[in-house]
Design a protein around this motif. Structure first.
Motif, PDB file in Angstrom:
ATOM      1  N   SER A 106     -16.787  69.040 -32.757  1.00  0.00           N
ATOM      2  CA  SER A 106     -16.282  68.732 -34.196  1.00  0.00           C
ATOM      3  C   SER A 106     -16.158  67.281 -34.767  1.00  0.00           C
ATOM      4  O   SER A 106     -16.329  67.167 -35.898  1.00  0.00           O
ATOM      5  CB  SER A 106     -14.958  69.642 -34.291  1.00  0.00           C
ATOM      6  N   ASP A 107     -15.569  66.461 -33.746  1.00  0.00           N
ATOM      7  CA  ASP A 107     -15.565  65.175 -34.074  1.00  0.00           C
ATOM      8  C   ASP A 107     -17.002  64.394 -34.513  1.00  0.00           C
ATOM      9  O   ASP A 107     -17.271  63.340 -35.334  1.00  0.00           O
ATOM     10  CB  ASP A 107     -14.612  64.354 -33.089  1.00  0.00           C
ATOM     11  N   ASN A 108     -17.908  64.764 -33.518  1.00  0.00           N
ATOM     12  CA  ASN A 108     -19.077  64.082 -33.615  1.00  0.00           C
ATOM     13  C   ASN A 108     -20.407  64.877 -33.253  1.00  0.00           C
ATOM     14  O   ASN A 108     -20.605  65.538 -32.318  1.00  0.00           O
ATOM     15  CB  ASN A 108     -19.447  63.005 -32.416  1.00  0.00           C
ATOM     16  N   PRO A 109     -20.644  65.808 -34.298  1.00  0.00           N
ATOM     17  CA  PRO A 109     -21.742  66.870 -34.164  1.00  0.00           C
ATOM     18  C   PRO A 109     -23.127  66.253 -33.666  1.00  0.00           C
ATOM     19  O   PRO A 109     -23.707  67.535 -33.158  1.00  0.00           O
ATOM     20  CB  PRO A 109     -22.048  67.519 -35.787  1.00  0.00           C
ATOM     21  N   ALA A 110     -23.369  65.122 -33.606  1.00  0.00           N
ATOM     22  CA  ALA A 110     -24.395  64.898 -32.928  1.00  0.00           C
ATOM     23  C   ALA A 110     -24.508  64.676 -31.222  1.00  0.00           C
ATOM     24  O   ALA A 110     -25.660  65.015 -30.649  1.00  0.00           O
ATOM     25  CB  ALA A 110     -24.946  63.396 -32.950  1.00  0.00           C
ATOM     26  N   ILE A 111     -23.225  64.903 -30.649  1.00  0.00           N
ATOM     27  CA  ILE A 111     -23.343  65.319 -29.475  1.00  0.00           C
ATOM     28  C   ILE A 111     -23.653  66.568 -28.833  1.00  0.00           C
ATOM     29  O   ILE A 111     -23.580  67.637 -29.446  1.00  0.00           O
ATOM     30  CB  ILE A 111     -21.748  65.024 -28.894  1.00  0.00           C
ATOM     31  N   LYS A 112     -24.559  66.569 -27.543  1.00  0.00           N
ATOM     32  CA  LYS A 112     -24.966  67.820 -27.050  1.00  0.00           C
ATOM     33  C   LYS A 112     -23.858  68.225 -26.059  1.00  0.00           C
ATOM     34  O   LYS A 112     -23.507  67.413 -25.232  1.00  0.00           O
ATOM     35  CB  LYS A 112     -26.207  67.611 -26.317  1.00  0.00           C
ATOM     36  N   ILE A 113     -23.431  69.203 -25.719  1.00  0.00           N
ATOM     37  CA  ILE A 113     -22.582  69.864 -25.158  1.00  0.00           C
ATOM     38  C   ILE A 113     -22.870  70.911 -24.090  1.00  0.00           C
ATOM     39  O   ILE A 113     -23.700  71.762 -24.573  1.00  0.00           O
ATOM     40  CB  ILE A 113     -21.329  70.269 -25.757  1.00  0.00           C
ATOM     41  N   THR A 114     -22.437  70.965 -22.958  1.00  0.00           N
ATOM     42  CA  THR A 114     -22.647  71.968 -22.121  1.00  0.00           C
ATOM     43  C   THR A 114     -21.498  71.991 -20.730  1.00  0.00           C
ATOM     44  O   THR A 114     -20.886  71.163 -20.730  1.00  0.00           O
ATOM     45  CB  THR A 114     -24.026  71.901 -21.501  1.00  0.00           C
ATOM     46  N   ASN A 115     -21.660  73.153 -20.428  1.00  0.00           N
ATOM     47  CA  ASN A 115     -20.767  73.693 -19.097  1.00  0.00           C
ATOM     48  C   ASN A 115     -21.434  73.386 -17.964  1.00  0.00           C
ATOM     49  O   ASN A 115     -20.980  73.378 -16.850  1.00  0.00           O
ATOM     50  CB  ASN A 115     -20.194  74.879 -19.331  1.00  0.00           C
ATOM     51  N   ASN A 116     -22.876  73.080 -17.987  1.00  0.00           N
ATOM     52  CA  ASN A 116     -23.691  72.785 -16.897  1.00  0.00           C
ATOM     53  C   ASN A 116     -24.041  71.314 -16.560  1.00  0.00           C
ATOM     54  O   ASN A 116     -24.547  70.786 -17.401  1.00  0.00           O
ATOM     55  CB  ASN A 116     -25.118  73.347 -16.997  1.00  0.00           C
ATOM     56  N   ASN A 117     -23.374  70.783 -15.454  1.00  0.00           N
ATOM     57  CA  ASN A 117     -23.557  69.520 -15.208  1.00  0.00           C
ATOM     58  C   ASN A 117     -25.004  68.773 -14.918  1.00  0.00           C
ATOM     59  O   ASN A 117     -25.317  67.888 -15.409  1.00  0.00           O
ATOM     60  CB  ASN A 117     -22.722  68.941 -14.058  1.00  0.00           C
ATOM     61  N   SER A 118     -25.771  69.976 -14.344  1.00  0.00           N
ATOM     62  CA  SER A 118     -27.135  69.361 -14.102  1.00  0.00           C
ATOM     63  C   SER A 118     -27.747  69.373 -15.371  1.00  0.00           C
ATOM     64  O   SER A 118     -29.023  68.458 -15.420  1.00  0.00           O
ATOM     65  CB  SER A 118     -27.818  70.367 -12.760  1.00  0.00           C
ATOM     66  N   GLU A 119     -27.490  70.300 -16.280  1.00  0.00           N
ATOM     67  CA  GLU A 119     -28.092  70.405 -17.745  1.00  0.00           C
ATOM     68  C   GLU A 119     -27.896  69.092 -18.303  1.00  0.00           C
ATOM     69  O   GLU A 119     -28.832  68.557 -18.811  1.00  0.00           O
ATOM     70  CB  GLU A 119     -27.657  71.689 -18.238  1.00  0.00           C
ATOM     71  N   ALA A 120     -26.709  68.551 -18.270  1.00  0.00           N
ATOM     72  CA  ALA A 120     -26.279  67.600 -18.932  1.00  0.00           C
ATOM     73  C   ALA A 120     -27.076  66.101 -18.723  1.00  0.00           C
ATOM     74  O   ALA A 120     -27.245  65.377 -19.597  1.00  0.00           O
ATOM     75  CB  ALA A 120     -24.686  67.313 -18.885  1.00  0.00           C
ATOM     76  N   ILE A 121     -27.459  66.073 -17.521  1.00  0.00           N
ATOM     77  CA  ILE A 121     -27.868  64.722 -16.928  1.00  0.00           C
ATOM     78  C   ILE A 121     -29.697  64.875 -17.153  1.00  0.00           C
ATOM     79  O   ILE A 121     -30.246  63.651 -16.973  1.00  0.00           O
ATOM     80  CB  ILE A 121     -27.538  64.460 -15.726  1.00  0.00           C
ATOM     81  N   GLU A 122     -30.006  65.802 -17.474  1.00  0.00           N
ATOM     82  CA  GLU A 122     -31.590  65.780 -17.734  1.00  0.00           C
ATOM     83  C   GLU A 122     -32.122  64.734 -18.625  1.00  0.00           C
ATOM     84  O   GLU A 122     -31.636  64.618 -20.005  1.00  0.00           O
ATOM     85  CB  GLU A 122     -31.898  66.905 -18.214  1.00  0.00           C
ATOM     86  N   SER A 134     -14.320  73.088 -19.574  1.00  0.00           N
ATOM     87  CA  SER A 134     -13.585  73.365 -20.714  1.00  0.00           C
ATOM     88  C   SER A 134     -14.386  73.421 -21.836  1.00  0.00           C
ATOM     89  O   SER A 134     -14.823  72.525 -22.578  1.00  0.00           O
ATOM     90  CB  SER A 134     -12.171  72.746 -20.877  1.00  0.00           C
ATOM     91  N   THR A 135     -14.818  74.648 -22.250  1.00  0.00           N
ATOM     92  CA  THR A 135     -15.540  74.889 -23.707  1.00  0.00           C
ATOM     93  C   THR A 135     -14.468  74.454 -25.005  1.00  0.00           C
ATOM     94  O   THR A 135     -15.240  73.789 -25.809  1.00  0.00           O
ATOM     95  CB  THR A 135     -15.895  76.181 -24.061  1.00  0.00           C
ATOM     96  N   GLU A 136     -13.482  74.615 -24.829  1.00  0.00           N
ATOM     97  CA  GLU A 136     -12.537  74.063 -25.946  1.00  0.00           C
ATOM     98  C   GLU A 136     -12.597  72.635 -26.063  1.00  0.00           C
ATOM     99  O   GLU A 136     -12.676  71.945 -27.028  1.00  0.00           O
ATOM    100  CB  GLU A 136     -11.119  74.514 -25.502  1.00  0.00           C
ATOM    101  N   ILE A 137     -12.412  71.625 -24.913  1.00  0.00           N
ATOM    102  CA  ILE A 137     -12.533  70.267 -25.148  1.00  0.00           C
ATOM    103  C   ILE A 137     -13.646  69.860 -25.670  1.00  0.00           C
ATOM    104  O   ILE A 137     -13.829  69.057 -26.535  1.00  0.00           O
ATOM    105  CB  ILE A 137     -12.419  69.742 -23.604  1.00  0.00           C
ATOM    106  N   LEU A 138     -14.873  70.571 -25.137  1.00  0.00           N
ATOM    107  CA  LEU A 138     -16.236  70.140 -25.756  1.00  0.00           C
ATOM    108  C   LEU A 138     -16.434  70.597 -27.031  1.00  0.00           C
ATOM    109  O   LEU A 138     -17.117  69.580 -27.874  1.00  0.00           O
ATOM    110  CB  LEU A 138     -17.091  71.068 -24.735  1.00  0.00           C
TER     111      LEU A 138
END
Length: 259
Positions: free
Chosen positions: A41-57, A32-36
């Motif tokens: 918006s609450d923490n701009p430092a967070i990196k967000i993605t819809n790609n699970n494999s990309e997230a764990i790099e 969900s892009t909306e949830i991300l």
């Protein structure tokens, strides 16, 4: 430390918010892009993605925070991107055992990462969770690292896997039971003439006071009950009426039903 969270619904999102001011680099993945975007918006430092494999790099710690029936699918999706020698894997999916996780994580080289199962509750968002931690194939140093991180989000206990269900009943599901008691008390107070918001504030402070007394004195709850109840007084009448309605038995049955 870099931490990746896969699944940012109620629990995953709560963990992400709880980690907001910790000295960690946080990457979150969700369908969900909306949830991300809300997390961002609450923490701009967070990196967000819809790609699970990309997230764990490059992550040191990967937290699987999806519904139990999605755990297998998500792990199969990311396992060939996981570095089993360097990355720790944490699952907060209830009832997904170490045996299940080992099966999902099998690769040709027959290795496994350091594995942790953690049962938190939603108060992790405000750093007041109770966290039950079990480990498999993890070193003492890795276990201490995980416990230290979750200690900063509340109170943590390292337990055998067989005790995770008890922890889930008492603290993870238990927070809902506490809310239900507050709701019931508020409804009773409204019947007695108080406004709902006023009653809620009164009950919240009453519970804070009860906890503070137990923490300060380290006494058994029954000792503090005895100090409140005078012979022939109104408190014992109320307690007896609750017991007649099955209060204690209802609590015990509720805890056992979750297991």
């Amino acid at each position: 430390m870099k931490i990746s969270i896969i699944g940012t619904g109620n629990m995953g999102g709560a963990i992400a918010r709880g980690l907001k001011n910790n000295a960690v680099e946080l990457s979150c993945a969700d369908c969900s892009t909306e949830i991300l975007n809300l997390l961002k918006s609450d923490n701009p430092a967070i990196k967000i993605t819809n790609n699970n494999s990309e997230a764990i790099e490059g992550s040191d710690m990967v937290i699987i925070a999806v519904k139990p029936w999605l755990a297998k699918t998500v792990i199969h999706e990311i396992k060939h991107s996981l570095d089993y020698r360097k990355q720790m894997l944490i699952s907060i999916a209830a009832k997904v055992t170490f045996e299940n996780l080992c099966d999902y994580l099998k690769k040709d080289e027959n290795m496994l990462p350091a594995l942790f199962r953690i049962i938190p509750n939603t108060a992790i968002e405000v750093k007041e969770s109770v966290n039950f931690i079990s480990y498999y194939n993890a070193s003492k140093e890795q276990t201490e690292t995980v416990k230290s991180l979750f200690d900063n989000l509340g109170m943590s206990f390292v337990v055998e896997e067989r005790l995770l269900d008890a922890g889930m009943a008492l603290a993870s599901c238990g927070i809902a039971y506490a809310f239900r008691y507050i709701r019931a008390a508020v409804e009773g107070a409204v019947e007695l003439g108080l406004y709902p918001e006023q009653a809620k504030r009164i009950e919240m402070q009453t519970l804070k006071g009860a906890v503070a007394l137990l923490e300060a004195k380290n006494t058994h709850p029954e000792v503090e009950i005895d100090r409140v109840t005078t012979p022939g007084g109104i408190t014992i009448k109320g307690l007896n009426a609750m017991e007649e309605a099955g209060f204690t038995n209802a609590v015990i049955r509720g805890l056992k039903a979750t297991v």
